[in-house]
Write a protein that holds these residues in place. Structure first.
Motif, short mmCIF file in Angstrom:
data_model
loop_
_atom_site.label_atom_id
_atom_site.label_comp_id
_atom_site.label_asym_id
_atom_site.label_seq_id
_atom_site.Cartn_x
_atom_site.Cartn_y
_atom_site.Cartn_z
N THR A 1 44.71 48.42 51.02
CA THR A 1 46.10 48.72 51.41
C THR A 1 46.72 47.58 52.19
OG1 THR A 1 45.38 49.88 53.40
CG2 THR A 1 45.73 51.20 51.43
N LYS A 2 45.91 46.90 53.00
CA LYS A 2 46.43 45.79 53.81
C LYS A 2 46.25 44.44 53.12
CE LYS A 2 47.81 47.60 57.72
NZ LYS A 2 49.16 47.46 58.17
N LEU A 3 45.09 44.23 52.52
CA LEU A 3 44.78 42.96 51.88
C LEU A 3 44.76 43.19 50.37
CD1 LEU A 3 43.96 40.01 52.28
CD2 LEU A 3 41.59 40.76 52.37
N ARG A 4 45.88 42.90 49.73
CA ARG A 4 46.01 43.16 48.31
C ARG A 4 45.18 42.17 47.49
NH1 ARG A 4 51.95 42.91 46.75
NH2 ARG A 4 51.56 40.83 47.51
N PHE A 5 44.74 42.62 46.34
CA PHE A 5 43.94 41.79 45.44
C PHE A 5 44.73 40.54 45.02
CE2 PHE A 5 42.30 40.80 41.15
CZ PHE A 5 40.98 40.52 41.50
N GLU A 6 46.00 40.74 44.78
CA GLU A 6 46.90 39.64 44.39
C GLU A 6 46.91 38.54 45.46
OE1 GLU A 6 51.66 39.58 44.20
OE2 GLU A 6 50.71 41.08 42.93
N ASP A 7 46.92 38.92 46.73
CA ASP A 7 46.92 37.94 47.82
C ASP A 7 45.60 37.18 47.88
OD1 ASP A 7 49.45 38.79 48.47
OD2 ASP A 7 48.76 40.20 50.01
N ILE A 8 44.50 37.87 47.61
CA ILE A 8 43.19 37.20 47.61
C ILE A 8 43.16 36.13 46.53
CG2 ILE A 8 40.73 37.53 47.12
CD1 ILE A 8 40.99 40.29 48.39
N ILE A 9 43.66 36.46 45.34
CA ILE A 9 43.67 35.50 44.23
C ILE A 9 44.53 34.29 44.59
CG2 ILE A 9 44.36 35.15 41.83
CD1 ILE A 9 41.89 36.91 42.14
N LYS A 10 45.69 34.53 45.18
CA LYS A 10 46.57 33.41 45.56
C LYS A 10 45.91 32.51 46.59
CE LYS A 10 51.00 35.61 44.63
NZ LYS A 10 52.19 36.23 45.23
N LYS A 11 45.25 33.12 47.57
CA LYS A 11 44.59 32.32 48.62
C LYS A 11 43.41 31.53 48.05
CE LYS A 11 46.04 35.19 52.43
NZ LYS A 11 45.69 36.22 53.39
N GLN A 12 42.70 32.10 47.08
CA GLN A 12 41.56 31.41 46.49
C GLN A 12 42.01 30.18 45.70
OE1 GLN A 12 38.19 31.73 46.54
NE2 GLN A 12 38.47 33.19 48.19
N TYR B 1 42.34 40.82 34.62
CA TYR B 1 42.88 40.90 35.98
C TYR B 1 43.03 42.35 36.40
CZ TYR B 1 46.09 40.40 39.89
OH TYR B 1 46.68 40.49 41.13
N GLY B 2 43.56 43.19 35.51
CA GLY B 2 43.74 44.61 35.81
C GLY B 2 42.43 45.32 36.08
N LEU B 3 41.39 44.97 35.31
CA LEU B 3 40.08 45.57 35.54
C LEU B 3 39.51 45.17 36.89
CD1 LEU B 3 38.51 45.03 32.00
CD2 LEU B 3 39.08 47.22 33.05
N LEU B 4 39.65 43.88 37.23
CA LEU B 4 39.16 43.41 38.52
C LEU B 4 39.92 44.08 39.67
CD1 LEU B 4 38.68 39.62 37.76
CD2 LEU B 4 36.90 41.32 38.14
#
Length: 194
Positions: free
Chosen positions: A165-176, A149-152
């Motif tokens: 800065t606006k669309l965090r990676f964490e939010d993308i994963i949650k939405k997916q 996860y950290g590498l991605l």
């Protein structure tokens, strides 16, 4: 790859700085394998958080009108300051390399040999990270090995500097995880089947 914790040298005394420099010297002198250091500056945007905090502060139970007004003023000033002054967060990554000699591995088949090489390389990499982390921890630069996860997340921030800065990676994963359809490219036939 491991992420190195950052510390603020301006908050340290002269003696602490000298200790940090000597710990870093010990670290660099202890390296026996190649090392790649890279730095990633990421813009920090707290507008959404501060706006939500400002809005929520107006509905806190037990607070007076003066307290609410004071909270609104402080958070508005903070938002204005953030718009005037860009703030960046620096991330430092250390990429270790392991060299596995042919006499260090054994296998009867190519698959077994490949597994043994991979196991030996991971063993060496984690040993390097642990040794380096223990040396750098004394200089407030502890190392944290990156998970998948950290590498991605690091790759996402590297290739999407402004968007991240606006669309965090964490939010993308949650939405997916909660998406009905995948956002990956799919053929029309597969899409109709789903």
């Amino acid at each position: 790859i491991a992420e190195m914790a950052q510390s603020n040298p301006t908050l340290k005394t002269e003696q602490e700085l000298l200790m940090d420099i000597s710990a870093q010297e010990v670290f660099f002198n202890s390296l026996s394998e190649p090392l790649k250091m890279s730095s990633l500056s990421q813009k920090v945007d707290m507008t959404d958080f501060l706006t939500k905090l400002r809005d929520d502060s107006q509905y806190m139970r037990g607070s007076t009108a003066e307290m609410k007004e004071y909270a609104r003023e402080i958070l508005n000033d903070t938002l204005d300051y953030q718009k005037e002054q860009d703030r960046f967060e620096n991330h430092c990554y250390l990429q270790f390399q392991a060299i596995v000699a042919p006499d260090e591995v054994y296998g009867d088949s190519p698959e077994e040999l490949e597994e043994d090489v991979e196991r030996k390389a991971l063993e060496k990499l984690f040993r390097q990270i642990d040794n380096s982390g223990s040396i750098l921890a004394s200089a407030d630069h502890a190392l944290t090995p990156l998970t998948q996860y950290g590498l991605l997340e690091m790759l996402y921030k590297t290739f999407n500097r402004e968007t991240a800065t606006k669309l965090r990676f964490e939010d993308i994963i949650k939405k997916q995880k909660f998406a009905i359809f995948t956002s990956a490219q799919q053929s029309d036939t597969l899409f109709k089947l789903v």
